[in-house]
Enzyme design. Sequence first.
Site, mmCIF file in Angstrom:
data_model
loop_
_atom_site.group_PDB
_atom_site.id
_atom_site.type_symbol
_atom_site.label_atom_id
_atom_site.label_comp_id
_atom_site.label_asym_id
_atom_site.label_seq_id
_atom_site.Cartn_x
_atom_site.Cartn_y
_atom_site.Cartn_z
ATOM 1 N N GLU A 1 -27.956 -17.539 -8.165
ATOM 2 C CA GLU A 1 -27.176 -16.758 -7.208
ATOM 3 C C GLU A 1 -28.130 -15.823 -6.464
ATOM 4 O OE1 GLU A 1 -26.589 -16.939 -10.422
ATOM 5 O OE2 GLU A 1 -24.812 -18.204 -10.517
ATOM 6 N N LEU A 2 -28.272 -15.995 -5.169
ATOM 7 C CA LEU A 2 -29.266 -15.274 -4.379
ATOM 8 C C LEU A 2 -29.115 -13.766 -4.507
ATOM 9 C CD1 LEU A 2 -31.582 -15.410 -2.316
ATOM 10 C CD2 LEU A 2 -29.857 -15.444 -0.507
ATOM 11 N N ASP A 3 -30.216 -13.091 -4.896
ATOM 12 C CA ASP A 3 -30.274 -11.625 -4.994
ATOM 13 C C ASP A 3 -29.160 -11.040 -5.848
ATOM 14 O OD1 ASP A 3 -32.540 -11.571 -3.427
ATOM 15 O OD2 ASP A 3 -31.457 -11.182 -1.565
ATOM 16 N N SER A 4 -28.734 -11.793 -6.862
ATOM 17 C CA SER A 4 -27.641 -11.330 -7.713
ATOM 18 C C SER A 4 -28.043 -11.229 -9.178
ATOM 19 C CB SER A 4 -26.439 -12.283 -7.600
ATOM 20 O OG SER A 4 -25.949 -12.323 -6.268
#
Length: 326
Positions: free
Chosen positions: A268-271
Amino acid sequence: MALVQRAAPRLPELFGFAKRSLKSLRFPGESLDSSSSPTLAYGIHVFHCPDAVGIVAKLSESIASRGGNILAANVFVPENNHVFYSRSEFIFDPIKWTRSQMDEDFNKLSQIYSAMRSVVLVPDQDPKYKIGILASKQDHCLIDLLHQWQDGKLPVDIACVISNHERGPNTGVFRFLERHGIPYHYLHTTEENKREEEILELVQNTDFLVLARYMQILSGSFLNSYGKDVINIHHGLLPSFKGGKPAKQAFDAGVKLIGATTHFVTPELDSGPIIEQMVTRVSHRDNLQSFVQKSQNLEKLCLSRAIKSYCELRVLPYEDNKTVVF
């Protein structure tokens, strides 16, 4: 499988944020001065188990019964969550308390308390974590990590530096890496080819990766194949500005507070779980150059601090997507 494991680079599966879902996070990495006696060694133990009465007493007894002395201890028991976290620093006589006996003793505690995680680290005996650094055009984070490593302030061995931006033999970074025998690999990337298979080949013997302003998104397939942790740094300009030249966008908007965030990379991008965050103030007195410099300084400090925390076993998983950072 033994629950007690040494936090050595040969055991990267201890952490595994990259390939795991946010429902099953696993974690880590201090290194103190054990010079109080030339015969004593310094150790760290982290423990994560269901909460129960008497855990602290049993941990203390386990160390004291072997002649060890606790220097510091941190405990976290979240309210209504029924789990126990601890990180202990201790000194011991390595002749009287051998490493194999230490593992056996902590393993007994793990079995008693059904521990999810029990990790032992003895910095003077264990090899350092071996890392790979990925960078793009911006050098500030990369250069800072290299200088800290050179000064002995970063407890890692740098296996290689990989970049999608070419650096010639006359650049400072290239000369530094050449002088210290650190391989530098330039891999030109495109939207169609991120060169991930080649990156995987180059970093297969590393224990975790650091994205030092690497401006490429690593795919879920890459993270699953690598199977070990990836630490990323990015700006945290407040309010957030997306797209190109975020510092200029924020400067033009007249923001008064800027920041940086270091976190684990997940599909999950930048999560991913946050390790470290820092902020600083800017004002009308800043021009664009000083504004950018403050932002970059914050990124350097935030990244290096997170890496040190990781290597010193200060970071533990908490709930689905949080961390306990002792």
